[in-house]
Enzyme design. Sequence first.
Site, PDB file in Angstrom:
ATOM      1  CG  ASP A 265       4.886   2.904   7.605  1.00 45.70           C
ATOM      2  OD1 ASP A 265       3.946   3.301   6.896  1.00 45.70           O
ATOM      3  OD2 ASP A 265       4.739   2.054   8.496  1.00 45.70           O
TER       4      ASP A 265
ATOM      5  CG  HIS B 154      -3.697  -0.668   7.233  1.00 40.59           C
ATOM      6  ND1 HIS B 154      -3.540  -0.071   8.457  1.00 40.59           N
ATOM      7  CD2 HIS B 154      -2.646  -0.259   6.476  1.00 40.59           C
ATOM      8  CE1 HIS B 154      -2.434   0.654   8.443  1.00 40.59           C
ATOM      9  NE2 HIS B 154      -1.886   0.571   7.257  1.00 40.59           N
TER      10      HIS B 154
ATOM     11  CG  HIS C 156      -0.350   0.026   2.547  1.00 40.23           C
ATOM     12  ND1 HIS C 156       0.666  -0.824   2.936  1.00 40.23           N
ATOM     13  CD2 HIS C 156      -0.593   0.823   3.626  1.00 40.23           C
ATOM     14  CE1 HIS C 156       1.007  -0.541   4.193  1.00 40.23           C
ATOM     15  NE2 HIS C 156       0.270   0.457   4.630  1.00 40.23           N
TER      16      HIS C 156
END
Length: 247
Positions: A97, A164, A93
């Site tokens: 990070d 998420h 994704h």
Amino acid sequence: MRVFLLDGGTMMIDRSQLLWNVDCGVRLRFPVYSVLVEHDDGLFLFDTGYDLAHVRRVFPKEEPLQSEAQGIVQQLALCGYAPGDVSYVVNSHLHFDHVGGNRHFQDAKTVVSKSELRQAKVPETFERYAYSDQTFDHPGADFELLEGDVELAAGLRLFETPGHSAGHYSLLVEPPSGQALLFAFDAAYAQESLDRLIPSGFHLDPTAAVRSLRRIQKLARTYGARIFVAHDAAAFSGYRLAPAGVL
Ligand code: ZN
């Protein structure tokens, strides 16, 4: 096929972010890593960690610790490779990070979910910080956009695990011999997320995130796979890191 885990350093997080609403105020240091796969079809790099300067500027409270040796280019060198050797950068994704090193791979194709790229460009207000590092869209970026579950190459499959984020993918690696590996990425920050079916505090859709946790469990059972979670210090301490291979 060889599989390496590339150590990208650590950051601080509240435990209620690791596990939604659990133990607010408990601060933890968590790991960030990438996965490198040597394959007959090319060198695949899954995620590229965080950019230290970006995190220091935008998220100073996350207290990033990333030594020079934990930079993505240096980690790649540990495995005997230079950035130009990477054929595909595949992003689970597009959170900061997981994309911080994308710009180092000018010659690689960037492989990502179409819906994830759309969401990263026009995020919900609460997602803006998560997508704050837009350097994945560097001048040389050549996107290959995916929809649905995808076989990238023999033994390398991406499974949709949204919740998420809009277009999150988890990775199943089936080596020619030995146990399959299932990289959940941010669909499961921690082993405890899977055990208790509690998604991370950060999510676009918590119901979808729980469905994705169940999907990871089912995939692991179906393929007899070992699960790797994204941001769990205890689990990470049991992983073999580059230059050693995972297998
Ligand atoms: Zn994420």
